[in-house]
Design an enzyme around this catalytic site. Structure first.
Site, PDB file in Angstrom:
ATOM      1  N   ASP A  95      11.811  19.963   1.839  1.00 15.47           N
ATOM      2  CA  ASP A  95      13.256  19.884   2.067  1.00 15.47           C
ATOM      3  C   ASP A  95      13.891  21.146   1.478  1.00 15.47           C
ATOM      4  O   ASP A  95      13.215  21.959   0.845  1.00 15.47           O
ATOM      5  CB  ASP A  95      13.827  18.596   1.478  1.00 15.47           C
ATOM      6  CG  ASP A  95      13.624  18.513  -0.029  1.00 15.47           C
ATOM      7  OD1 ASP A  95      13.231  19.524  -0.643  1.00 15.47           O
ATOM      8  OD2 ASP A  95      13.861  17.442  -0.593  1.00 15.47           O
ATOM      9  N   ASP A 274      10.776   9.948   6.441  1.00 13.38           N
ATOM     10  CA  ASP A 274      10.269  10.006   5.069  1.00 13.38           C
ATOM     11  C   ASP A 274      11.094   9.042   4.251  1.00 13.38           C
ATOM     12  O   ASP A 274      12.255   8.786   4.571  1.00 13.38           O
ATOM     13  CB  ASP A 274      10.424  11.414   4.471  1.00 13.38           C
ATOM     14  CG  ASP A 274      11.848  11.673   4.015  1.00 13.38           C
ATOM     15  OD1 ASP A 274      12.710  11.916   4.883  1.00 13.38           O
ATOM     16  OD2 ASP A 274      12.124  11.585   2.808  1.00 13.38           O
ATOM     17  N   CYS A 312      -5.388  -7.080   5.655  1.00 16.98           N
ATOM     18  CA  CYS A 312      -5.041  -5.673   5.392  1.00 16.98           C
ATOM     19  C   CYS A 312      -6.267  -4.774   5.368  1.00 16.98           C
ATOM     20  O   CYS A 312      -6.365  -3.810   6.120  1.00 16.98           O
ATOM     21  CB  CYS A 312      -4.263  -5.560   4.077  1.00 16.98           C
ATOM     22  SG  CYS A 312      -3.905  -3.875   3.564  1.00 16.98           S
ATOM     23  N   CYS A 314      -7.184  -2.826   2.901  1.00 15.42           N
ATOM     24  CA  CYS A 314      -7.062  -1.668   2.003  1.00 15.42           C
ATOM     25  C   CYS A 314      -7.882  -1.962   0.745  1.00 15.42           C
ATOM     26  O   CYS A 314      -8.264  -3.112   0.510  1.00 15.42           O
ATOM     27  CB  CYS A 314      -5.593  -1.397   1.667  1.00 15.42           C
ATOM     28  SG  CYS A 314      -4.936  -2.406   0.325  1.00 15.42           S
ATOM     29  N   CYS A 317      -6.547  -5.063  -1.167  1.00  9.22           N
ATOM     30  CA  CYS A 317      -6.706  -6.375  -0.532  1.00  9.22           C
ATOM     31  C   CYS A 317      -8.174  -6.731  -0.308  1.00  9.22           C
ATOM     32  O   CYS A 317      -8.534  -7.903  -0.281  1.00  9.22           O
ATOM     33  CB  CYS A 317      -5.926  -6.418   0.773  1.00  9.22           C
ATOM     34  SG  CYS A 317      -4.151  -6.181   0.509  1.00  9.22           S
ATOM     35  N   HIS A 343      -1.830   0.253  -1.177  1.00 10.93           N
ATOM     36  CA  HIS A 343      -1.522  -0.805  -0.204  1.00 10.93           C
ATOM     37  C   HIS A 343      -0.237  -0.482   0.575  1.00 10.93           C
ATOM     38  O   HIS A 343      -0.211  -0.578   1.802  1.00 10.93           O
ATOM     39  CB  HIS A 343      -1.380  -2.164  -0.894  1.00 10.93           C
ATOM     40  CG  HIS A 343      -0.828  -3.204   0.021  1.00 10.93           C
ATOM     41  ND1 HIS A 343      -1.611  -3.946   0.875  1.00 10.93           N
ATOM     42  CD2 HIS A 343       0.458  -3.574   0.273  1.00 10.93           C
ATOM     43  CE1 HIS A 343      -0.834  -4.739   1.601  1.00 10.93           C
ATOM     44  NE2 HIS A 343       0.420  -4.533   1.262  1.00 10.93           N
TER      45      HIS A 343
HETATM   46 ZN   LIG Z   1      -3.689  -4.063   1.289  1.00  7.02          ZN
END
Ligand SMILES: [Zn+2]
Length: 380
Positions: A95, A274, A312, A314, A317, A343
Site C-alpha cells: 500500500d 485484503d 476442513c 487444515c 482441524c 485455519h
Molecule cells: Zn481447519
C-alpha cells in the site's frame, strides 16, 4: 511502462457481475477473485512464508508506512527489495502508507503537497508526498504499487470527501509522473494502481472514477470504504463502481472484509481483496467456519473434543479438537495463535477458490445464496 501486467477474464457469471480472471505478473499468475493475506511488518503474523504459500495464497500485502519506519529503507535496499528481505518469491502488493498515516499517526497535517505526520512509534516527524511513496515502493520492489490517496473516515462531512477526491486525483497524476520516470529497485517490473475515493456519495464516486480513467492506469483500487459506513451504503457504492470501472482492468477493494462481504463484493465484480480479519481475529481466538464464527475461549468448548470444522482438513482441524485449542489460548501457548491463523487463512483462501469454481461453472448466484444462508443463519 505497464504492459507486463496482463489481465484476462476467463469466465463471467451469467446471473451476477462476478468474474473469474487471471492476472499475469512476472513473479506468478494470480487467479481472481483473490484474497491477499496481510504481512504488515514483512511477515504474516505467526507464519513462515512457505506456510502462507502452502495455504494457497497467491499474493500477499505489506505496508509501506510500517516498513519505512521499521526497519527503514536502508536495510531493505541492502536486501535488494522486500521479497528477498522477507523470503517471499511470489507476487506482493504494497500500500502507499497513506491509510496508516490517516489512521495511526499521532499527528498529521495534510496539504496539497502531501502529508506531514508523527510516527506512532517514536513521535519523529515525517513528510509523505506522492513522489516519495512511489520512490519508497520502487525501492521495496513490490509487484503492485499503490498511489497515495487521501482516505477520509466514514462519517466525514461531504465537503471533506470532496476535497479528498480532488487531492487524490492530483496526487494520482503526480504518482503516475514519478512512476513513469523511475525504475524498480528489485528484480522485476512493477504495476501502479490508482485509488478511487468519494465515500458513499454517487456523484463524487463518479467524478473520482472519471478523473482517474482520464489519467489511465492498468488497475484500479477502491478506497474509502469499510471505514465505518453502513453496510447498505457500501454495497450500493460497489454496485455503482461496477458500472463505472472498466471491465478489462483488475478492481481491488481495499480493506474488505468478512467472508459474507467478500462473497457479496465478488458478485458485484470485485477481483482483489485484503483484510486483517482472518489473521487478527485468529489471535483473539475467533475461528471462521461455514456456520459462522466461533470463539474458542468460550466456556462451551472447554470439553468439546470435536475439530473446529469437521470437513476442513487444515493442520488444526486434522490433528486437534476444540478443547485443546481452547487450552492453548487459556495458557497463552504460541501454538494456539499459529493454528488459529492457519485455519482462518485456509478458510478465506478456500472460500476464494470456491467462488472461482462457482464462477467457472456459472452457478455463483445459487452457490453464494447457499453459502450466505449457512454462514449467516447459524452465526454465533
Ligand atoms: Zn481447519
Amino acid at each position: 511502462m505497464n504492459n507486463h501486467l496482463l489481465f484476462s477474464i476467463a469466465a463471467h457469471d451469467p446471473d451476477t457481475a462476478a468474474r473469474g480472471g487471471l492476472i499475469e505478473l512476472p513473479r506468478g499468475v494470480i487467479e481472481t477473485p483473490c484474497f491477499m493475506p496481510i504481512a504488515t511488518h514483512g511477515a504474516v503474523k505467526t507464519l513462515a512464508p512457505w506456510e502462507v504459500r502452502e495455504l494457497g495464497a497467491q499474493i500477499i500485502l505489506s505496508n509501506t508506512y510500517h516498513l519505512y519506519l521499521r526497519p527503514g529503507m536502508e536495510l531493505i535496499n541492502r536486501y535488494g527489495g522486500v521479497h528477498r528481505f522477507m523470503g517471499w518469491e511470489q507476487p506482493l502488493l504494497t500500500d502507499s502508507g497513506g491509510y496508516q498515516v490517516f489512521s495511526l499517526a499521532s499527528m498529521r497535517k495534510v496539504n496539497d503537497d502531501g502529508v506531514t505526520f508523527q510516527s506512532h512509534l517514536d513521535g519523529t516527524t515525517h513528510h509523505f508526498t506522492p513522489e516519495l511513496v512511489i520512490d519508497l515502493q520502487r525501492q521495496l520492489g513490490s509487484d503492485f504499487v499503490m498511489a497515495l490517496d487521501e482516505c477520509p473516515p466514514g462519517d466525514a462531512p461531504l465537503r471533506a470527501i470532496k476535497e479528498a477526491v480532488a487531492r487524490t486525483t492530483s496526487w494520482a497524476r503526480r504518482c503516475l509522473d514519478r512512476f513513469g520516470t523511475t525504475e524498480s529497485g528489485g528484480d522485476h517490473p512493477q504495476t501502479l494502481c490508482l485509488v478511487v475515493q468519494g465515500g458513499t456519495d454517487p456523484h463524487l464516486r463518479r467524478q473520482s472514477v472519471e478523473e482517474l480513467l482520464a489519467l489511465g492506469a492498468p488497475a484500479y483500487a477502491i478506497g474509502g470504504l469499510a471505514v465505518g459506513e453502513p453496510r447498505e451504503a457500501l454495497f450500493a457504492t460497489l454496485e455503482l463502481l461496477n458500472e463505472l470501472l472498466p471491465v478489462d482492468k483488475p478492481r481491488y477493494l481495499m480493506g474488505v472484509g468478512t467472508p459474507a462481504d467478500l462473497v457479496r463484493a465478488a458478485a458485484l465484480g470485485m477481483d482483489m481483496f485484503d483484510c486483517v480479519l482472518p489473521t487478527r481475529n485468529a489471535r483473539n481466538g475467533q475461528l471462521f467456519t461455514p456456520n459462522g464464527t466461533l470463539n474458542i475461549r468460550n466456556a462451551r468448548y472447554r470439553s468439546d473434543l470435536e475439530p473446529v470444522q469437521a470437513d476442513c482438513g487444515c493442520p488444526l482441524c486434522a490433528n486437534f479438537g476444540r478443547a485443546y485449542l481452547g487450552h492453548l489460548f487459556h495458557t497463552g501457548e504460541v501454538l494456539g495463535l499459529r493454528l488459529a491463523t492457519i485455519h482462518n487463512l485456509r478458510f478465506y483462501l478456500r472460500l476464494m477458490a470456491r467462488m472461482r469454481q462457482a464462477i467457472r461453472e456459472g452457478c455463483f448466484r445459487s452457490w453464494s445464496g447457499e453459502f450466505l444462508q449457512q454462514y449467516e443463519g447459524e452465526a454465533e
